[in-house]
Design a protein around this motif. Structure first.
Motif, PDB file in Angstrom:
ATOM      1  N   SER A 370      35.935  54.711  40.608  1.00  0.00           N
ATOM      2  CA  SER A 370      35.593  54.433  39.214  1.00  0.00           C
ATOM      3  C   SER A 370      36.853  54.416  38.359  1.00  0.00           C
ATOM      4  N   ASP A 371      37.098  53.271  37.742  1.00  0.00           N
ATOM      5  CA  ASP A 371      38.317  53.086  36.949  1.00  0.00           C
ATOM      6  C   ASP A 371      38.088  53.669  35.563  1.00  0.00           C
ATOM      7  N   THR A 374      39.747  52.675  32.010  1.00  0.00           N
ATOM      8  CA  THR A 374      39.573  51.397  31.322  1.00  0.00           C
ATOM      9  C   THR A 374      38.122  51.142  30.944  1.00  0.00           C
ATOM     10  N   LEU A 391      45.132  46.660  30.962  1.00  0.00           N
ATOM     11  CA  LEU A 391      45.375  47.373  32.224  1.00  0.00           C
ATOM     12  C   LEU A 391      46.774  47.973  32.308  1.00  0.00           C
ATOM     13  N   ARG A 396      46.786  54.808  33.247  1.00  0.00           N
ATOM     14  CA  ARG A 396      46.178  54.168  34.423  1.00  0.00           C
ATOM     15  C   ARG A 396      47.144  54.191  35.609  1.00  0.00           C
ATOM     16  N   ILE A 400      46.317  55.743  39.264  1.00  0.00           N
ATOM     17  CA  ILE A 400      46.440  54.981  40.524  1.00  0.00           C
ATOM     18  C   ILE A 400      47.332  55.728  41.510  1.00  0.00           C
ATOM     19  N   GLN A 403      45.513  58.620  43.023  1.00  0.00           N
ATOM     20  CA  GLN A 403      44.563  58.213  44.070  1.00  0.00           C
ATOM     21  C   GLN A 403      45.292  57.816  45.354  1.00  0.00           C
ATOM     22  N   LEU A 490      43.807  46.039  41.826  1.00  0.00           N
ATOM     23  CA  LEU A 490      44.072  46.594  40.494  1.00  0.00           C
ATOM     24  C   LEU A 490      43.499  45.730  39.387  1.00  0.00           C
ATOM     25  N   PHE A 521      39.756  49.678  42.324  1.00  0.00           N
ATOM     26  CA  PHE A 521      39.501  50.376  41.061  1.00  0.00           C
ATOM     27  C   PHE A 521      38.433  49.615  40.275  1.00  0.00           C
ATOM     28  N   GLY A 523      35.796  48.901  37.467  1.00  0.00           N
ATOM     29  CA  GLY A 523      35.503  49.218  36.075  1.00  0.00           C
ATOM     30  C   GLY A 523      34.038  49.029  35.756  1.00  0.00           C
ATOM     31  N   SER A 569      30.704  54.518  40.308  1.00  0.00           N
ATOM     32  CA  SER A 569      30.754  53.096  40.693  1.00  0.00           C
ATOM     33  C   SER A 569      29.441  52.654  41.316  1.00  0.00           C
TER      34      SER A 569
END
Length: 919
Positions: A370-371, A374, A391, A396, A400, A403, A490, A521, A523, A569
C-alpha cells in the motif's frame, strides 16, 4: 487407521518397516537419500521380497550428495526392484514415503525418515502411518503423485554411476558443491509441442512458421532442435545484435556438433560455414554474395522486427526450404502484421503465464504494498508531469528504501530494475537513491545501445557497486536482464499489458538465481484491480475468481511463485471489483483507451494477442455488434459504412470465439478466390489443425450458407457465400464489400484475429467429434456447431439437458442464490471428480433418458458435463466450462432422479476451488 511412528526405547521405525516388507504384495519407496548403513539393515527383507516375487520401485535423488554409490549399486542387484534417480538440481527433493500394497488396502508411511541406520532407530523422527482402502481418494492421490515423480526421474545406468562416483571422489566436502548429472540435452515441454507442430506444418506443405515464446523459455534451442529434425545442410541465423549471435551459436553447438559454424558481421565474414550467424544489417548490404537458394533453413530471431526495411530486404531475397521466426513480443510499431508475414502458421504461442505454468521461467515473489505516502484521489493518471511531481517526494523515497531493506532479495548483491512515470521521475529517484548510498543510474530512450549494454553489464557484475537502474519504458519489452533479482514498480498500474511486460523483465532462469522479488507500490487510484487480473491471467473465469484468488493469496499461481498483497491494497482491489460493472460501455471504453495509450498506435484486433493483455475484444463486439463499430463509438467518429458491409462484418465478428477454425480458414481463402470446394477447404484447414474430417467441412459449408440460421439471424447478417453442389461461391454482396480497400482490410483483420486466437487457444490438436477441449468455455451455439448439428442451431439452447445422437449434454448452474431454476436442482461437487445432479422433473428409471443416464455405459451414452458458476455477471450471460465426460455411479429416486456422477478426469485444483469455495 492412523498412527504416529517414532523411535523409542521399546520400538523403532526399522521394526515397522521389516514387518511390512515381509507381508506386502508390492512396495514403493520415495526418499531423498539412501545410505548403505540403512540399506544394509533392509537387505534380508528385500531378499525375501525377491524370493516371493514381490515387485518394488525405489525413487531417490543425489540431494546434497548424501546418497551413497555403494547403496545404489547394491540396490541394482535386485531383479525385482526398479531404481530411479530424481534430478534434485531443478527442484528440491525432500519427500520421504514408504508405500506397501496388501490384499484390500495400502499401508502408507509419510514422514521424515530417509534410508539411514540413524533414521531407523536413533534419530528424532516423526512418521505417520495410514491404512487406506485401495479405492480411497487418499490412496489414489498418493499413488498418482508417486507415479508423476517416477515418470519424471531417470533409470540408473553405468554412465550415471561413473559420473556420480567421480564427482564424490573429487569433492570431499559434500554440501558445498552438489552433483549435476549432465544428460543429453532434451527438449522442454514448450519445445516438444512446437517441434510436433512444425513437423505437422511441413507435412501439410507450409514453408514458414512463427514461434512466440516468453523470454527465457528456450526459443533458440527450439530452432536448433528443429533444424536437427529437418537435417538442414546450410542454415542462416539472423539477429540484429552480435551478442545475440554469439550466445545463439553456443546454444546450437550443444545440439548439433557435426557442422561448421561461422559469423557474418561487421567484424567477420566466415562465408563458407555451413551454419552462418549473421547480423541483419551486414547481410542486407551483401546479399549478392549469396545465391537465393543458398540456405535451406533460415531463422529470423526477434522476428517482430521483420517488417523493418532491412529485414524485409533479406526476407524477400532468400528462398529457403523453410523459415522460422522467433520472438517473445510479436507486437509491432508500424501498421504491418508479423503473424501475416509467416502466413499465420504458429508453431507455438507461449506467453509469460503459460511459461510459469510449465516451470520454464524463474519463480517470483510479488509483494503488493500500500503506497500510503501518495493520495491519487483527485489526480488524472494521464497527466504525467503532475503525476511525476506527486511521486517525487522525499517521504516516498524513504518508504521505498525501507521496503527494499525489509523484503531483501535473492543472493548477495541487489540487482534491481525500477519503472518510473517519466524521465524527471527517474532522474529524481536516481539522485535520491545515490544520496542514500544506494548506487543507481538511469537508462532512458535517448541513451545509446552501447550505454544500455554497459549499464546492464555493470548491474549484473558481482564486483560492481551498481544496484539499481531507473527507467521509464525502454525495458517494457524485448529486453531481459537475466541476473536481475528485484523489480520495483514505482508508478500506478493503469494497463495490464504494461504490468505483464514489466513483470517479465527479470524472469529468465539462471543458475545462481532462485527467485525474483517484485515490489509494487499500489496507490488508491481506481484501476488497481487490473493488477489482480494481470496476475491471474486466463485462470480468471469472472470477477468472483479474482476475489477468491485475493482472499486465497493467489494460491493457484504455479512454479513456486508467491503473491502477497497487504490488507489495505487487497481491500482496495476487492472494493473496486464490487463496484465495477465490467460489461458497461464506460468500462469497456476505458479499457480500450488505456490499451491504445499503452501501445501508442492504432489498435487492430490482432494487437490484443500480440501484446500480452487480459482484454477480450469479444466484449467490445458484444457491446457494438462489430469491432469497427465499437471503435467508431469510442472515438465518436461518423459511421460512413454501408449497411451491407456492416451486416457482413457483424457476421464475421460474431464468430470471433467460434471454437472451430473451419469457417475462418474458408472465408480467408475466399477473400482472394471466387469459390472453394471440399478438398481445397480441407487443405486450408490443415494449415491450422493436424486433422479434419470431411463431415465437419460439409457442415461448415452449410453453416456459412446459413442453413442453420433462424429468421432473426438471417435478417441480422449478410449472406457472404452461396452453396451449390458442395462448392461455396462468394456472394455478390461479399464481393462488393471486398472491392473497397478499407473494408477488405477490416474483414482480413477480423478473419486473421479469429484464426490466430484459435491457434493460441487450441493449438493444432484434433479433439474428435464433438470437438471439445477440456476446461474451455462454450455457449450452447458453440456446442451445436461442434457437434455438426444439422438443424437450426438456436433450437439448441434453453434447457439443462440436451442430446444429439449418443452424446448427452448436461448444463449445470451452481449459482443457487441468483438462479431461480437452479434452486430446484441439487447441483453440488463432493470431491474433485464426483458431484450430484438432478434430471428433468419427469425422468423415470425404467424408460427414456432417465434409464439411459443411470446406466450410460450399458447404453453407450457419452455424458458431457458443462458447468458455470453464475448465469449472469454484470448482467451479461456467462458461458459454460467443459469438464469432459462423466459416468453415473449412483442414483436415487425418480421424477426427478438424483444422480451421482464421476468425471473421467479430475478437476484441476483451481477449478475445484472455484466451484466449491465461497468468497
Amino acid at each position: 487407521m492412523k498412527k504416529l511412528l517414532t523411535n523409542s526405547k521399546t520400538d523403532n521405525f526399522y521394526n515397522i518397516l521389516t514387518n511390512l516388507f515381509d507381508s506386502c504384495k508390492s512396495f514403493y519407496i520415495n526418499v531423498a537419500f539412501i545410505n548403505y548403513s540403512g540399506l544394509q539393515l533392509l537387505l534380508n527383507s528385500l531378499k525375501k521380497c525377491e524370493q516371493r516375487k514381490v515387485k518394488g520401485k525405489v525413487l531417490t535423488s543425489t540431494y546434497l550428495n548424501f546418497t551413497e554409490i555403494k547403496a545404489l549399486k547394491k540396490l541394482q542387484e535386485f531383479n525385482n526392484i526398479q531404481l530411479k534417480i530424481f534430478d534434485s538440481n531443478k527442484v528440491g527433493f525432500h519427500s520421504k514415503a514408504y508405500i506397501f500394497e496388501f490384499e484390500d488396502s495400502y499401508k502408507i508411511i509419510v514422514g521424515s525418515s530417509n534410508i539411514t541406520a540413524s533414521a531407523f532407530k536413533s534419530n528424532i523422527e516423526w512418521n505417520l502411518k495410514v491404512v487406506s482402502k485401495k479405492e480411497d481418494n487418499f490412496t489414489l492421490e498418493v499413488l498418482h503423485q508417486y507415479d508423476i515423480l517416477f515418470q519424471k526421474a531417470y533409470f540408473l545406468d553405468e554412465n550415471f554411476l561413473n559420473s556420480y562416483e567421480n564427482f564424490l571422489k573429487t569433492n570431499s566436502v559434500k554440501i558445498n558443491k552438489e552433483f549435476i548429472f549432465k544428460q543429453e540435452l532434451k527438449a522442454n515441454s514448450m519445445q516438444i509441442e512446437a517441434l510436433k507442430n512444425l513437423i505437422n506444418l511441413r507435412k501439410n506443405g507450409q514453408d514458414k512458421a512463427i514461434a512466440v515464446c516468453a523470454t527465457g523459455t528456450g526459443k533458440t534451442y527450439l530452432s536448433a532442435f528443429d533444424i536437427k529434425n529437418f537435417n538442414a545442410k546450410k542454415v542462416l541465423f539472423l539477429a540484429h545484435r552480435e551478442n545475440i549471435l554469439i550466445s545463439s551459436k553456443f546454444s546450437f553447438e550443444k545440439v548439433i556438433s557435426s557442422k561448421s559454424y561461422g559469423f557474418f558481421t561487421g567484424n567477420k565474414k566466415e562465408i563458407n560455414a555451413e551454419y552462418l550467424f549473421a547480423t541483419i544489417q551486414t547481410i542486407s548490404k551483401n546479399l549478392k554474395l549469396f545465391k537465393k537458394d543458398e540456405f535451406d533453413y533460415i531463422v529470423y530471431d526477434e522476428a517482430h522486427h521483420i517488417t523493418s526495411p532491412s529485414f524485409q530486404k533479406v526476407y524477400s531475397y532468400f528462398k529457403p526450404k523453410f523459415s522460422l521466426g522467433l520472438t517473445a513480443t510479436p507486437n509491432r510499431s508500424d501498421e504491418q502484421n508479423v503473424y501475416e508475414v509467416f502466413e499465420d502458421n504458429i508453431a507455438i504461442d507461449l506467453r509469460l503465464n503459460d511459461a510459469l505454468e510449465r516451470n520454464l521461467v524463474c519463480a517470483f515473489h510479488y509483494f503488493g504494498i500500500s503506497d500510503i505516502v501518495t493520495d491519487y484521489k483527485d489526480i488524472n493518471l494521464e497527466d504525467i508531469p503532475k503525476l511525476a511531481k506527486l511521486l517525487s517526494v522525499n517521504k516516498r523515497v524513504d518508504f521505498i528504501l525501507e521496503q527494499l531493506k525489509f523484503y531483501g532479495h535473492d543472493n548477495k548483491k541487489r540487482k534491481a530494475l525500477a519503472f518510473c512515470v517519466n524521465k524527471e521521475h527517474a532522474n529524481y529517484m536516481c539522485e535520491e537513491f545515490n544520496k542514500k548510498e544506494v548506487v543507481s543510474t538511469t537508462l532512458l530512450a535517448e541513451d545509446s545501445i552501447s550505454s544500455r549494454e554497459k549499464a546492464i553489464e555493470k548491474l549484473q557484475d558481482e564486483n560492481s557497486n551498481l544496484e539499481v537502474i531507473f527507467c521509464v519504458d525502454i525495458f517494457n519489452e524485448g529486453v531481459d536482464i537475466p541476473k536481475i533479482n528485484t523489480i520495483l514498480m514505482l508508478r500506478p498500474t493503469t494497463s495490464s499489458t504494461v504490468f505483464i511486460q514489466q513483470l517479465g523483465r527479470g524472469l529468465r532462469k539462471t543458475k545462481d538465481k532462485e527467485f525474483l522479488t517484485i515490489l509494487d507500490f499500489i496507490g488508491n487510484h481506481n484501476r488497481a484491480y487490473l493488477i489482480a487480473y494481470a496476475l491471474l491471467s486466463n485462470k480468471a473465469i469472472d470477477k468472483d475468481s479474482v476475489k477468491l484468488a485475493l482472499n486465497n493469496s493467489f494460491a493457484t499461481i504455479p512454479n513456486n511463485s508467491f503473491i502477497c498483497m497487504d490488507e489495505i491494497s487487497k481491500n482496495r482491489v476487492l472494493k473496486q471489483l464490487e463496484e465495477k460493472n465490467f460489461s458497461s460501455f464506460r468500462y469497456l471504453k476505458q479499457q480500450f483507451l488505456e490499451f491504445k495509450n499503452s501501445i501508442k498506435k492504432s489498435v487492430y484486433l490482432i494487437d490484443f494477442i500480440t501484446y500480452e493483455t487480459t482484454i477480450n475484444p469479444k466484449d467490445f463486439i458484444d457491446d457494438s455488434k462489430s469491432y469497427i463499430e465499437f471503435v467508431l463509438k469510442v472515438q465518436k467518429t461518423t459511421n460512413n459504412y454501408s449497411l451491407e458491409f456492416l451486416k457482413t462484418i457483424r457476421f464475421i465478428d460474431s464468430h470471433i470465439n467460434l471454437k472451430r477454425v473451419n469457417e475462418f480458414a474458408i472465408l480467408k481463402y475466399l477473400i482472394n478466390h471466387d469459390s472453394i470446394d471440399i478438398l481445397t477447404a480441407k487443405k486450408e484447414i490443415l494449415k491450422y489443425q493436424e486433422k479434419v474430417d470431411i463431415q465437419s467441412i460439409k457442415h461448415s459449408f452449410r453453416y456459412l450458407n446459413q442453413d442453420f440460421f433462424d429468421s432473426a439471424q438471417i435478417k441480422r447478417y449478410e449472406k457472404v457465400v452461396d452453396l451449390n453442389n458442395e462448392i461455396l461461391y462468394v456472394s455478390q454482396s461479399f464481393k462488393r464489400c471486398l472491392e473497397v480497400k478499407e473494408q477488405k482490410q477490416i474483414i482480413k483483420n477480423s478473419l486473421e484475429y479469429g484464426i490466430v486466437l484459435y491457434e493460441k487457444e487450441f493449438g493444432r490438436a484434433y479433439y474428435g467429434l464433438p470437438f471439445f477441449k477440456l476446461y474451455e468455455k462454450y455457449n450452447m451455439k458453440n456446442i451445436a456447431l461442434l457437434c455438426n448439428l444439422d438443424k437450426i442451431h438456436s433450437s439448441f439452447r434453453g434447457s439443462g439437458q440436451l442430446k444429439y445422437k449418443n452424446d448427452y449434454f448436461l448444463f449445470i448452474n451452481l449459482d443457487k442464490q441468483n438462479a431461480v431454476k437452479s434452486k430446484r436442482y441439487n447441483n453440488t461437487f463432493f470431491t474433485n471428480d464426483t458431484f450430484s445432479w438432478q434430471t428433468k422433473p419427469n425422468a423415470t428409471i425404467n424408460k427414456g433418458d432417465g434409464q439411459k443416464l443411470i446406466d450410460n455405459k450399458k447404453y453407450k451414452i457419452k455424458i458431457h458435463i458443462f458447468v458455470r458458476k453464475f448465469i449472469t455477471v454484470d448482467r451479461k450471460t456467462q458461458n459454460f466450462i467443459y469438464l469432459g465426460l462423466a459416468n453415473t455411479i449412483k442414483h436415487e429416486g425418480e421424477k426427478p432422479i438424483n444422480l451421482t456422477l464421476k468425471l473421467e478426469k479430475k478437476l484441476p485444483a483451481y477449478l475445484f476451488d472455484e466451484f466449491t469455495l465461497s468468497v
